[in-house]
Design an enzyme around this catalytic site. Sequence first.
Site, PDB file in Angstrom:
ATOM      1  N   CYS A 214       0.831  -1.214   0.000  1.00 18.66           N
ATOM      2  CA  CYS A 214       0.000   0.000   0.000  1.00 18.66           C
ATOM      3  C   CYS A 214       0.862   1.260   0.000  1.00 18.66           C
ATOM      4  O   CYS A 214       1.365   1.683   1.042  1.00 18.66           O
ATOM      5  CB  CYS A 214      -0.920  -0.019   1.218  1.00 18.66           C
ATOM      6  SG  CYS A 214      -1.935   1.456   1.337  1.00 18.66           S
TER       7      CYS A 214
ATOM      8  N   CYS B  87      -0.428   4.107   2.153  1.00 13.54           N
ATOM      9  CA  CYS B  87      -0.276   3.913   3.607  1.00 13.54           C
ATOM     10  C   CYS B  87       1.184   4.121   4.021  1.00 13.54           C
ATOM     11  O   CYS B  87       1.450   4.712   5.065  1.00 13.54           O
ATOM     12  CB  CYS B  87      -0.663   2.506   4.028  1.00 13.54           C
ATOM     13  SG  CYS B  87      -2.116   1.850   3.248  1.00 13.54           S
ATOM     14  N   ASP B  88       2.108   3.612   3.231  1.00 13.41           N
ATOM     15  CA  ASP B  88       3.496   3.513   3.691  1.00 13.41           C
ATOM     16  C   ASP B  88       4.487   4.404   2.951  1.00 13.41           C
ATOM     17  O   ASP B  88       5.655   4.492   3.362  1.00 13.41           O
ATOM     18  CB  ASP B  88       3.973   2.049   3.566  1.00 13.41           C
ATOM     19  CG  ASP B  88       3.118   1.119   4.412  1.00 13.41           C
ATOM     20  OD1 ASP B  88       2.617   1.578   5.457  1.00 13.41           O
ATOM     21  OD2 ASP B  88       2.944  -0.051   4.037  1.00 13.41           O
TER      22      ASP B  88
END
Length: 322
Positions: free
Chosen positions: A133, A136-137
Amino acid sequence: MRQLIIIGSGPAGYTAAIYAARASLAPLLIASSVEAGGELMNTTDVENYPGFPDGVQGPELMALFQAQAEKFGTQVVLDDVVKLELDGDVKRVTLGNGDVLESLAVIYATGSAYRKLGVEGEDRLSGHGVSWCATCDGFFFREKVIAVVGGGDSAMEEANFLTKFASKVYVIHRSENLRASEIMQERARQNPKIEFLLNKVVEKIEGDELVTHVIVRDTVDGSESTLELNGLFIAVGSDPRVHLVHDQLELTKDGTIRVDGRSSRTSLTGVFAAGDVLDPTYRQAVTAAGSGTVAALDAEHFLASLPREIVAKAASAEAVTV
Ligand code: NAP
């Protein structure tokens, strides 16, 4: 007992809920305890959902879906389904908290789950440089070197997004031909931070605490090389989430749920499917939403075909049960 339970909270589940709620079916939608909102929650700009000429952020779009479903009377439950019993006239849905819910019809719209590469180091270094992701990261990779594996739209989108943070982004793809749409490919090719490594596969992901390098094999001449990097984002597609129903519903050779023609009717009466879980081909937010509409209309027709007293009993119970 409910008339209708919808399992899944992506575009398919919420669109089914909007239609079902407007048809006075008072649906209960089970949204998952951790992944509520589906794949769009991990997406940034959505530029191809009609009605948003300036684009919309994935999580914002999902919040709008939810608000619209709730406005018409959908009840959303943030829990996971752990067991489904779908073969009788009354469907039983067991939640993670132990509650057992019953309904006359079920719409199954659980989407798909990210695919893994299946190589050494992938599980061990997951969360330590290996990610599925970018939104997200990506933030953790400021001025770092990273690679994205895959040749589809997701890989292009992730690679482009990651250039906001990383100093360099490799795209590693197993053949010469990218599967991604022309516009997404072109955007990636124009990006000076992106370099394509074609005809290459990742054989091994290495590093003690964090990813430090990967071993890459050339698919043409078989040679192996080491690529130093800090992060590896895997975007090689996804598989339909059918683990709760694979022994109850007929599946296709692609592993998706088999439905009757263009309908959402599965191999069990009263059970309908919608979204990526039945679609191996198109898999867009807007096609999932359309598929949710089909499922809600099919469920509505099915419920209308049942003896009136049974439906009335379910409808009156909705007022007092979750
Ligand atoms: P996808 O289109 O299925 O592409 C997966 C890619 O990963 C392919 O290039 C495939 O290679 C490669 N791959 C699969 N298994 C692999 C493995 N084990 N090792 C190495 N490579 C592997 O999946 P996606 O990119 O996630 O897209 C899914 C759907 O969502 C598509 O319909 C796409 O259009 C849509 N989507 C749209 C947008 C957008 O419009 N903004 C954004 C993201 C996704 P091969 O090509 O060799 O098979």
